[in-house]
Design a protein around this motif. Structure first.
Motif, PDB file in Angstrom:
ATOM      1  N   PRO A 468       0.044   4.835  19.904  1.00 40.53           N
ATOM      2  CA  PRO A 468      -0.507   5.163  18.590  1.00 40.53           C
ATOM      3  C   PRO A 468      -1.880   4.513  18.400  1.00 40.53           C
ATOM      4  O   PRO A 468      -2.191   3.484  19.008  1.00 40.53           O
ATOM      5  N   LEU A 469      -2.670   5.129  17.519  1.00 37.32           N
ATOM      6  CA  LEU A 469      -3.971   4.552  17.184  1.00 37.32           C
ATOM      7  C   LEU A 469      -3.799   3.233  16.450  1.00 37.32           C
ATOM      8  O   LEU A 469      -4.608   2.314  16.590  1.00 37.32           O
ATOM      9  N   THR A 470      -2.748   3.152  15.650  1.00 35.85           N
ATOM     10  CA  THR A 470      -2.442   1.917  14.933  1.00 35.85           C
ATOM     11  C   THR A 470      -0.982   1.920  14.508  1.00 35.85           C
ATOM     12  O   THR A 470      -0.348   2.977  14.423  1.00 35.85           O
ATOM     13  N   THR A 471      -0.457   0.732  14.264  1.00 28.06           N
ATOM     14  CA  THR A 471       0.922   0.551  13.802  1.00 28.06           C
ATOM     15  C   THR A 471       0.885  -0.285  12.528  1.00 28.06           C
ATOM     16  O   THR A 471       0.142  -1.263  12.438  1.00 28.06           O
ATOM     17  N   ILE A 472       1.690   0.114  11.538  1.00 24.76           N
ATOM     18  CA  ILE A 472       1.748  -0.607  10.275  1.00 24.76           C
ATOM     19  C   ILE A 472       3.171  -1.110  10.065  1.00 24.76           C
ATOM     20  O   ILE A 472       4.129  -0.334  10.167  1.00 24.76           O
ATOM     21  N   ASN A 473       3.315  -2.387   9.776  1.00 25.64           N
ATOM     22  CA  ASN A 473       4.603  -2.941   9.390  1.00 25.64           C
ATOM     23  C   ASN A 473       4.749  -2.788   7.877  1.00 25.64           C
ATOM     24  O   ASN A 473       3.937  -3.323   7.118  1.00 25.64           O
ATOM     25  N   CYS A 474       5.758  -2.048   7.446  1.00 28.87           N
ATOM     26  CA  CYS A 474       5.909  -1.688   6.038  1.00 28.87           C
ATOM     27  C   CYS A 474       7.189  -2.312   5.475  1.00 28.87           C
ATOM     28  O   CYS A 474       8.285  -1.806   5.716  1.00 28.87           O
ATOM     29  N   LYS A 475       7.007  -3.384   4.721  1.00 30.77           N
ATOM     30  CA  LYS A 475       8.151  -4.082   4.132  1.00 30.77           C
ATOM     31  C   LYS A 475       8.036  -4.067   2.615  1.00 30.77           C
ATOM     32  O   LYS A 475       6.946  -4.249   2.059  1.00 30.77           O
ATOM     33  N   ALA A 476       9.156  -3.852   1.939  1.00 30.94           N
ATOM     34  CA  ALA A 476       9.181  -3.848   0.478  1.00 30.94           C
ATOM     35  C   ALA A 476      10.532  -4.346  -0.010  1.00 30.94           C
ATOM     36  O   ALA A 476      11.566  -4.071   0.613  1.00 30.94           O
ATOM     37  N   ILE A 477      10.536  -5.059  -1.117  1.00 32.77           N
ATOM     38  CA  ILE A 477      11.770  -5.499  -1.750  1.00 32.77           C
ATOM     39  C   ILE A 477      12.337  -4.395  -2.635  1.00 32.77           C
ATOM     40  O   ILE A 477      13.530  -4.097  -2.625  1.00 32.77           O
ATOM     41  N   THR A 478      11.483  -3.783  -3.419  1.00 30.41           N
ATOM     42  CA  THR A 478      11.901  -2.719  -4.322  1.00 30.41           C
ATOM     43  C   THR A 478      11.943  -1.381  -3.599  1.00 30.41           C
ATOM     44  O   THR A 478      11.335  -1.205  -2.544  1.00 30.41           O
ATOM     45  N   GLY A 479      12.674  -0.439  -4.200  1.00 35.67           N
ATOM     46  CA  GLY A 479      12.584   0.940  -3.758  1.00 35.67           C
ATOM     47  C   GLY A 479      11.469   1.633  -4.522  1.00 35.67           C
ATOM     48  O   GLY A 479      10.681   1.015  -5.227  1.00 35.67           O
ATOM     49  N   GLY A 480      11.397   2.965  -4.375  1.00 34.57           N
ATOM     50  CA  GLY A 480      10.372   3.723  -5.066  1.00 34.57           C
ATOM     51  C   GLY A 480       9.231   4.091  -4.155  1.00 34.57           C
ATOM     52  O   GLY A 480       9.397   4.234  -2.939  1.00 34.57           O
ATOM     53  N   TYR A 481       8.038   4.226  -4.740  1.00 36.83           N
ATOM     54  CA  TYR A 481       6.868   4.637  -3.973  1.00 36.83           C
ATOM     55  C   TYR A 481       5.963   3.434  -3.729  1.00 36.83           C
ATOM     56  O   TYR A 481       5.607   2.709  -4.660  1.00 36.83           O
ATOM     57  N   THR A 483       2.429   1.888  -1.452  1.00 40.08           N
ATOM     58  CA  THR A 483       1.242   2.096  -0.631  1.00 40.08           C
ATOM     59  C   THR A 483       1.093   0.908   0.313  1.00 40.08           C
ATOM     60  O   THR A 483       1.203  -0.249  -0.116  1.00 40.08           O
ATOM     61  N   PHE A 484       0.847   1.196   1.582  1.00 38.27           N
ATOM     62  CA  PHE A 484       0.672   0.156   2.601  1.00 38.27           C
ATOM     63  C   PHE A 484      -0.717   0.298   3.220  1.00 38.27           C
ATOM     64  O   PHE A 484      -1.059   1.346   3.770  1.00 38.27           O
ATOM     65  N   GLU A 485      -1.491  -0.761   3.144  1.00 37.87           N
ATOM     66  CA  GLU A 485      -2.835  -0.729   3.719  1.00 37.87           C
ATOM     67  C   GLU A 485      -2.785  -0.972   5.219  1.00 37.87           C
ATOM     68  O   GLU A 485      -1.944  -1.730   5.718  1.00 37.87           O
ATOM     69  N   LEU A 486      -3.697  -0.323   5.934  1.00 42.19           N
ATOM     70  CA  LEU A 486      -3.845  -0.592   7.351  1.00 42.19           C
ATOM     71  C   LEU A 486      -4.466  -1.976   7.519  1.00 42.19           C
ATOM     72  O   LEU A 486      -5.261  -2.423   6.683  1.00 42.19           O
ATOM     73  N   ASN A 487      -4.123  -2.659   8.613  1.00 43.77           N
ATOM     74  CA  ASN A 487      -4.744  -3.960   8.883  1.00 43.77           C
ATOM     75  C   ASN A 487      -6.249  -3.815   9.060  1.00 43.77           C
ATOM     76  O   ASN A 487      -7.029  -4.684   8.665  1.00 43.77           O
ATOM     77  N   LYS A 488      -6.654  -2.698   9.637  1.00 39.19           N
ATOM     78  CA  LYS A 488      -8.058  -2.377   9.827  1.00 39.19           C
ATOM     79  C   LYS A 488      -8.215  -0.881   9.624  1.00 39.19           C
ATOM     80  O   LYS A 488      -7.434  -0.092  10.152  1.00 39.19           O
ATOM     81  N   THR A 489      -9.208  -0.482   8.817  1.00 33.93           N
ATOM     82  CA  THR A 489      -9.393   0.948   8.571  1.00 33.93           C
ATOM     83  C   THR A 489      -9.627   1.690   9.878  1.00 33.93           C
ATOM     84  O   THR A 489     -10.176   1.135  10.833  1.00 33.93           O
ATOM     85  N   LEU A 490      -9.216   2.951   9.879  1.00 30.45           N
ATOM     86  CA  LEU A 490      -9.283   3.772  11.086  1.00 30.45           C
ATOM     87  C   LEU A 490     -10.241   4.929  10.843  1.00 30.45           C
ATOM     88  O   LEU A 490     -10.074   5.689   9.883  1.00 30.45           O
ATOM     89  N   ASP A 491     -11.263   5.048  11.677  1.00 31.06           N
ATOM     90  CA  ASP A 491     -12.178   6.179  11.566  1.00 31.06           C
ATOM     91  C   ASP A 491     -11.461   7.455  11.987  1.00 31.06           C
ATOM     92  O   ASP A 491     -10.898   7.528  13.095  1.00 31.06           O
TER      93      ASP A 491
END
Length: 576
Positions: A468-481, A483-491
């Motif tokens: 993959p071009l990048t991998t994001i670790n997405c952790k949340a306590i709550t449910g719902g919607y 947004t997870f930011e990339l560690n570094k923006t991807l062109d």
């Protein structure tokens, strides 16, 4: 808003496709594509986040996207009110919904306003007023000209008998559409508002069974105008074990929305205190959305019309005007049955000058809820797959050279720990077989292929995508919607296809928008005005994908879309 027993429909895909991967018209290099088998659920509103943890706070590691929303270094006080937070008022004035059915949007707008006030000292509560009308209108009208058009063909509208000469003329039936917070979540995360409450975006008349339809007929501003962008909608069940988490959400965001039953039998005479003591279900369901802005652990149990087992209540802002309750506020017992069997919801929003403001929102699912009845929430449904850990996602094609900054998606569970992978998809790796040849290759007639499972079948060969071009670790306590930011923006390049794959870290339900073109029967309001029939159009975008059983292909979905979004910023050109 009210729940009933879940009905389950199991969809079994038994075909095994042997598909050429070297040439779409040749089947000599073969690859097995086995569509995954997932049971479908049709769930009555309002849906409740799955929360199997004994203590959410014990699950926190500090790396969750909503960490600040649910934790505090300080002990929680026994009394707190957001209109007195650190000598600052983070609650906008009490509004009056009148005879509209829009409590769901009054509560949600109030929550967005409180969140903005909590994080922007330059804003003043008495001057901040966002529009309830704008969102309610686009909940039941087609919105156009959104970016790449990803959700332009997802809409619902009232249609009328040709003999109707009242609401067909004014197109204001939407004012009588009751609902739940999922309506607002769908609208705001799509960036359909919120906008300022002024001019055409104001509800002008709130009384008179004819006048409030006639005098509010002016059309609001464009759907995708927005004073702020809602980027997170944090949901948790309002059970007793989550009470401290709820309190911290109120401190961080100013308020949370909640569901109650507003039947007179549960109120004190002046509607100052509310306690629904009856068992949940069998006609005892939520019928009103309100805003919790604080709490008092010592509020006497004896003050309720029926005495709960212990003291303590949330401080709530209603949408029935200043003359109702205690200047528009009331106390809600911690033990209220409806409260404890539904979600509370906090909104997180950004202004254009904030970090986390993005230019583009690539999205392909427009609405969480399928509305079949404007007057009875329990008849409205959400479609989802039962608990599973299948990989799913979307593709998107940037309109210009941009920076991919973040992704977002909806989760039906608390305490999630997912991974998201982003790939570039060369055209040769997106396989679109010739349907007739494919049908012949697996012994099916082309008629069956055109009418059935094979029609529109295509997939992305993930074996060939590489890293993959990048991998994001997405952790949340709550449910719902979230947004997870990339560690570094991807062109990302204009005209190039990219694949976002969500890999759940646990088995969880997966919500989707079901493709359809359906029309209900005609509905009437409480005064017997014909509201019209609800015509729903959800068009499968062709951008949503679900893994096959082998995990080596992402199969394009031709009958649904997933609630995954890609956020980009326009690349700034050098000035020299």
């Amino acid at each position: 808003m009210k729940r009933k027993n879940i009905t389950v429909t199991v969809i079994i895909s038994v075909a095994v496709f042997i598909i050429g991967t070297k040439n779409v018209n040749a089947y000599n290099g073969t690859k097995k594509i086995i569509p995954i088998e997932l049971p479908e659920l049709t769930v009555s509103e309002a849906i409740v986040i799955d929360d199997d943890t004994e203590d959410l706070l014990e699950e926190i590691t500090g790396s969750e996207c909503d960490f600040k929303s649910v934790t505090s270094k300080e002990d929680l006080p026994s009394f707190y009110s957001s209109d007195q937070a650190k000598n600052r008022d983070n609650v906008t004035p009490v509004r009056n919904q009148g005879i509209t059915a829009l409590c769901w949007n009054y509560a949600a707008i109030g929550a967005v306003e409180s969140d903005l006030l909590s994080h922007h000292e330059e804003l003043v509560a008495d001057e901040l007023n966002l529009s309830e009308k704008h969102g309610a209108f686009y909940n039941m009208h087609k919105a156009e000209k959104h970016g790449d058009g990803g959700i332009d063909n997802d809409y619902r509208e009232f249609v009328f008998d040709e003999k109707d000469n009242f609401l067909s003329k004014y197109q204001t039936s939407y004012l009588s559409v009751g609902g739940v917070t999922n309506y607002s979540m769908s609208l705001f995360t799509a960036w359909k508002g919120p906008v300022k409450d002024r001019d055409n975006n104001s509800i002008h008349v709130i009384k008179g069974q004819n006048d409030f339809y006639i005098q509010n007929a002016d059309v609001p501003s464009d759907a995708y105008e927005a004073e702020c962008h809602v980027q997170n909608v944090l949901e948790i069940p309002a059970s007793a074990k989550n009470r401290d988490v709820i309190k911290q959400m109120i401190i961080e965001h100013g308020s949370v929305t909640a569901s109650v039953c507003a039947d007179n039998q549960y109120w004190t005479g002046k509607k100052v205190a509310l306690y629904d003591y009856k068992s949940y279900g069998n006609g005892n369901y939520a019928d009103h959305e309100i805003l919790i802005v604080g709490w008092n652990d010592e509020y006497p149990a004896k003050n309720f019309i029926t005495k709960p087992s212990s003291d303590g209540a949330f401080i709530c802002k209603n949408s029935w005007g200043m003359k109702n309750g205690a200047s528009g506020y009331f106390y809600l017992s911690y033990e209220d049955t409806i409260l404890n069997n539904n979600n509370v919801v906090a909104y997180n929003s950004v202004l254009p000058e904030d970090d986390g403001w993005y230019d583009n929102n690539y999205q392909y699912a427009g609405f969480i809820t399928h509305i079949t009845d404007p007057m009875e929430d329990r008849k409205n449904v959400v479609y989802m797959y039962d608990k599973n850990d299948a990989h799913y996602g979307i593709t998107f094609i940037p309109e210009s050279d941009e920076e991919l900054s973040a992704i977002g998606y909806f989760s039906m569970s608390s305490c999630t720990n997912d991974k998201v992978y982003i790939y570039e998809v060369p055209k040769e790796y997106s396989v679109v077989p010739d349907v007739k040849m494919l049908a012949e290759a697996i012994g099916q007639s082309d008629e069956a292929a055109n009418d059935g499972l094979l029609s529109g079948f295509s997939y992305i060969d993930t074996d060939k995508l590489g890293k993959p071009l990048t991998t994001i670790n997405c952790k949340a306590i709550t449910g719902g919607y979230h947004t997870f930011e990339l560690n570094k923006t991807l062109d990302v390049k204009a005209g190039t296809e990219y694949l976002i794959v969500v890999c759940p870290g646990q088995k969880t339900k997966l919500i989707y928008e079901k493709a359809m073109d359906s029309t209900t029967g005609f509905h009437k309001d409480e005064w017997q005005h014909t509201l019209g029939a609800i015509h729903t159009v959800n068009t499968a975008s062709g951008h949503s994908y679900l893994q096959d059983i082998t995990g080596t292909a992402m199969v394009k979905q031709t009958d649904k879309d997933f609630f995954v979004k890609a956020y980009t910023k326009v690349q700034q050109k050098n000035s020299h």
